[in-house]
Motif scaffolding. Structure first.
Motif, mmCIF file in Angstrom:
data_model
loop_
_atom_site.group_PDB
_atom_site.id
_atom_site.type_symbol
_atom_site.label_atom_id
_atom_site.label_comp_id
_atom_site.label_asym_id
_atom_site.label_seq_id
_atom_site.Cartn_x
_atom_site.Cartn_y
_atom_site.Cartn_z
ATOM 1 N N LYS A 1 48.082 133.182 84.227
ATOM 2 C CA LYS A 1 48.359 134.614 84.402
ATOM 3 C C LYS A 1 49.391 135.064 83.366
ATOM 4 O O LYS A 1 50.435 134.436 83.225
ATOM 5 C CB LYS A 1 48.893 134.857 85.821
ATOM 6 C CG LYS A 1 48.973 136.332 86.181
ATOM 7 C CD LYS A 1 49.589 136.529 87.543
ATOM 8 C CE LYS A 1 49.777 138.003 87.826
ATOM 9 N NZ LYS A 1 50.727 138.257 88.896
ATOM 10 N N ASP A 2 49.079 136.108 82.617
ATOM 11 C CA ASP A 2 50.005 136.641 81.593
ATOM 12 C C ASP A 2 50.327 135.621 80.504
ATOM 13 O O ASP A 2 51.413 135.669 79.921
ATOM 14 C CB ASP A 2 51.334 137.109 82.212
ATOM 15 C CG ASP A 2 51.142 138.159 83.284
ATOM 16 O OD1 ASP A 2 50.204 138.958 83.136
ATOM 17 O OD2 ASP A 2 51.912 138.181 84.248
ATOM 18 N N ILE A 3 49.418 134.691 80.210
ATOM 19 C CA ILE A 3 49.699 133.641 79.218
ATOM 20 C C ILE A 3 50.050 134.243 77.857
ATOM 21 O O ILE A 3 50.937 133.768 77.168
ATOM 22 C CB ILE A 3 48.524 132.630 79.108
ATOM 23 C CG1 ILE A 3 48.810 131.522 78.078
ATOM 24 C CG2 ILE A 3 47.211 133.295 78.745
ATOM 25 C CD1 ILE A 3 49.697 130.441 78.521
ATOM 26 N N ASP A 4 49.358 135.332 77.470
ATOM 27 C CA ASP A 4 49.627 135.915 76.151
ATOM 28 C C ASP A 4 51.041 136.461 76.068
ATOM 29 O O ASP A 4 51.711 136.333 75.045
ATOM 30 C CB ASP A 4 48.587 137.000 75.835
ATOM 31 C CG ASP A 4 47.200 136.386 75.626
ATOM 32 O OD1 ASP A 4 47.024 135.681 74.624
ATOM 33 O OD2 ASP A 4 46.322 136.580 76.472
ATOM 34 N N SER A 5 51.483 137.067 77.175
ATOM 35 C CA SER A 5 52.844 137.615 77.180
ATOM 36 C C SER A 5 53.882 136.484 77.200
ATOM 37 O O SER A 5 54.930 136.560 76.558
ATOM 38 C CB SER A 5 52.981 138.560 78.384
ATOM 39 O OG SER A 5 54.090 138.313 79.127
ATOM 40 N N GLN A 6 53.579 135.374 77.905
ATOM 41 C CA GLN A 6 54.481 134.218 77.916
ATOM 42 C C GLN A 6 54.601 133.620 76.511
ATOM 43 O O GLN A 6 55.688 133.259 76.066
ATOM 44 C CB GLN A 6 53.951 133.141 78.861
ATOM 45 C CG GLN A 6 53.958 133.514 80.334
ATOM 46 C CD GLN A 6 53.173 132.484 81.146
ATOM 47 O OE1 GLN A 6 53.427 131.289 81.070
ATOM 48 N NE2 GLN A 6 52.197 132.933 81.905
ATOM 49 N N LEU A 7 53.449 133.518 75.811
ATOM 50 C CA LEU A 7 53.448 132.940 74.467
ATOM 51 C C LEU A 7 54.175 133.860 73.487
ATOM 52 O O LEU A 7 54.869 133.407 72.587
ATOM 53 C CB LEU A 7 52.011 132.687 73.994
ATOM 54 C CG LEU A 7 51.278 131.538 74.707
ATOM 55 C CD1 LEU A 7 49.819 131.501 74.293
ATOM 56 C CD2 LEU A 7 51.938 130.200 74.406
ATOM 57 N N ARG A 8 54.003 135.150 73.686
ATOM 58 C CA ARG A 8 54.683 136.104 72.806
ATOM 59 C C ARG A 8 56.203 136.010 72.992
ATOM 60 O O ARG A 8 56.969 136.056 72.034
ATOM 61 C CB ARG A 8 54.188 137.526 73.101
ATOM 62 C CG ARG A 8 54.601 138.455 72.000
ATOM 63 C CD ARG A 8 53.989 139.829 72.057
ATOM 64 N NE ARG A 8 54.606 140.571 70.968
ATOM 65 C CZ ARG A 8 53.980 140.989 69.908
ATOM 66 N NH1 ARG A 8 52.703 140.761 69.754
ATOM 67 N NH2 ARG A 8 54.614 141.654 68.963
ATOM 68 N N THR A 9 56.629 135.860 74.243
ATOM 69 C CA THR A 9 58.059 135.686 74.537
ATOM 70 C C THR A 9 58.588 134.417 73.871
ATOM 71 O O THR A 9 59.698 134.394 73.320
ATOM 72 C CB THR A 9 58.286 135.605 76.068
ATOM 73 O OG1 THR A 9 57.805 136.812 76.658
ATOM 74 C CG2 THR A 9 59.751 135.440 76.418
ATOM 75 N N ALA A 10 57.782 133.333 73.897
ATOM 76 C CA ALA A 10 58.185 132.070 73.258
ATOM 77 C C ALA A 10 58.331 132.257 71.749
ATOM 78 O O ALA A 10 59.266 131.745 71.127
ATOM 79 C CB ALA A 10 57.158 130.982 73.565
ATOM 80 N N ALA A 11 57.401 133.032 71.150
ATOM 81 C CA ALA A 11 57.465 133.290 69.702
ATOM 82 C C ALA A 11 58.713 134.104 69.358
ATOM 83 O O ALA A 11 59.412 133.810 68.379
ATOM 84 C CB ALA A 11 56.205 134.033 69.246
ATOM 85 N N GLU A 12 59.006 135.127 70.165
ATOM 86 C CA GLU A 12 60.201 135.960 69.934
ATOM 87 C C GLU A 12 61.469 135.103 69.966
ATOM 88 O O GLU A 12 62.345 135.237 69.116
ATOM 89 C CB GLU A 12 60.296 137.061 71.005
ATOM 90 C CG GLU A 12 59.366 138.228 70.768
ATOM 91 C CD GLU A 12 59.540 139.324 71.819
ATOM 92 O OE1 GLU A 12 60.559 139.309 72.549
ATOM 93 O OE2 GLU A 12 58.647 140.186 71.914
ATOM 94 N N ALA A 13 61.549 134.214 70.973
ATOM 95 C CA ALA A 13 62.732 133.357 71.115
ATOM 96 C C ALA A 13 62.847 132.411 69.922
ATOM 97 O O ALA A 13 63.934 132.181 69.394
ATOM 98 C CB ALA A 13 62.647 132.560 72.420
ATOM 99 N N PHE A 14 61.710 131.871 69.472
ATOM 100 C CA PHE A 14 61.696 130.939 68.337
ATOM 101 C C PHE A 14 62.179 131.640 67.069
ATOM 102 O O PHE A 14 62.993 131.119 66.322
ATOM 103 C CB PHE A 14 60.272 130.399 68.146
ATOM 104 C CG PHE A 14 60.157 129.304 67.120
ATOM 105 C CD1 PHE A 14 60.527 128.003 67.439
ATOM 106 C CD2 PHE A 14 59.667 129.553 65.851
ATOM 107 C CE1 PHE A 14 60.414 126.969 66.503
ATOM 108 C CE2 PHE A 14 59.554 128.539 64.905
ATOM 109 C CZ PHE A 14 59.931 127.241 65.242
ATOM 110 N N LEU A 15 61.695 132.861 66.842
ATOM 111 C CA LEU A 15 62.035 133.605 65.624
ATOM 112 C C LEU A 15 63.467 134.133 65.651
ATOM 113 O O LEU A 15 64.063 134.385 64.606
ATOM 114 C CB LEU A 15 61.044 134.763 65.428
ATOM 115 C CG LEU A 15 59.624 134.322 65.072
ATOM 116 C CD1 LEU A 15 58.647 135.489 65.209
ATOM 117 C CD2 LEU A 15 59.560 133.742 63.664
#
Length: 376
Positions: A286-300
């Motif tokens: 559920k909401d995997i795309d938003s979770q992955l986007r949050t992970a990318a934001e944190a990484f960057l």
């Protein structure tokens, strides 16, 4: 003292994710304050993520509340003056929980502790919870390294190994795109930890090549190595580093499981057991795309992964962007646009925007820290 502690009228609420080093540090501090601490894992309760962001204006974890007073994250807690912290402790001890206290998850009576399941998504989460329980309990005090030796002696690890055997029975073809993403990201991260525990961490390029091409699980009747999961399934059957051929041939039954296209966001979720990798987190369909986007934001947002030098018109990026440049558009120009589009609003994003607008941006790739995240 003990009696006074147990008669506290309020509570401290911490929104966290299992395996998150900042959460481990914050909970260690809060655990010594002598007040009730309620830990809410937003990985297990993704329905609360939006509510927490609404309350705090932040999507990062941990987020800490003393009754209904929002303190912030781990850094905010650590920087707090002792007298201010004591004042908040007294609030929790002496004042009852107000009506607008931060929410807790609803009880879910349908959860089955047996672990006997044919559902790939459900089994993935059970495995993930176990491996992350192990991971969080065996993190060092600073949260940056793992005591793999201590973990291997934990009875929960044997339970994990028993559950992993069930993977051979799961039905992969019934998974939706979202379930497939969450399942294979979770399984990849768990398999790396399992491989480290059984074989030890690879220490050079040849050992790493062998590790990622041989460490495997039998899933749904087929063998999947780490390389197969990352490049075959999650990158839409693209060649990986040092691979001459695609992982799956046209007649390989595993090709039916592969995503139709490469998903660039997986690179901020997969952890290969090195210090240069993104942190380990739980992913749910559920909401995997938003979770992955949050992970990318944190990484960057981390300067070890992305650094903007306005004076030199340079952008320094993690080697991940070099190795998988094809997934981010294939050229420096498209890569920079992708990075800009996936950053959270921050001063760094504004700087990057200015540098790109000025033209002639130089892209440099930062050295990668291959050292193990295990303690020696």
């Amino acid at each position: 003292m003990e009696e006074f502690e147990s008669s506290s009228l309020g509570r401290v609420t911490v929104y966290s994710i299992q395996g998150c080093p900042h959460c481990v540090q914050a909970k260690a501090i809060l655990g010594g304050l002598g007040v009730p601490v309620c830990d809410v894992d937003v990985g297990k309760h993704p329905e609360l993520r939006a509510r927490v962001k609404e309350l705090t204006g932040r999507s990062s974890v941990p987020q800490i509340f003393f009754n209904n007073i929002h303190v912030g994250g781990n850094d905010d807690l650590q920087k707090m003056a002792p007298e201010e912290l004591q004042r908040l402790v007294n609030v929790v001890k002496k004042e009852p929980l107000p009506a607008d206290a931060p929410p807790l998850p609803e009880e879910n009576p349908t959860e089955s502790p047996s672990g006997e399941t044919d559902g790939a998504a459900e089994l993935s989460l059970l495995l993930r919870e176990l491996i992350l329980k192990l991971f969080s309990e065996h993190l060092s005090a600073d949260g940056k390294s793992v005591d793999y030796k201590g973990m291997s002696g934990d009875p929960a690890f044997e339970r994990y190994c028993e559950l992993a055997i069930q993977l051979q029975r799961v039905e992969l073809l019934s998974l939706s795109r979202e379930e497939k993403l969450a399942f294979f990201i979770n399984i990849y991260n768990a398999l790396v930890i399992h491989g480290n525990l059984r074989l030890g961490a690879p220490t050079n390029m040849l050992q790493r090549y062998k590790f990622f091409n041989y460490v495997s699980y039998l899933i749904g009747g087929e063998l999947f190595t780490l390389q197969d999961i990352e490049n075959g399934v999650l990158r839409g059957n693209r060649r990986g580093m040092a691979q001459l051929l695609r992982p799956f041939s046209k007649t390989d039954p595993r090709l039916q499981v592969a995503l139709p296209d490469a998903e660039p966001l997986i690179h901020f979720a997969l952890n290969c057991g090195a210090k240069g990798c993104p942190p380990i987190k739980t992913y749910t369909p559920k909401d995997i795309d938003s979770q992955l986007r949050t992970a990318a934001e944190a990484f960057l947002e981390n300067d070890d992964s992305c650094l903007v030098d306005s004076g030199k018109r340079e952008v320094r990026l993690s080697q991940i962007f070099k190795w998988y440049k094809a997934d981010f558009g294939g050229t420096d120009e498209k890569l920079l646009k992708w990075v800009l589009d996936h950053m959270g609003d921050s001063p760094k994003k504004s700087s990057l925007q200015d540098v790109i607008s000025a033209g002639k941006t130089k892209v440099i790739f930062l050295p990668y820290d291959w050292s193990t995240n295990g303690t020696h």
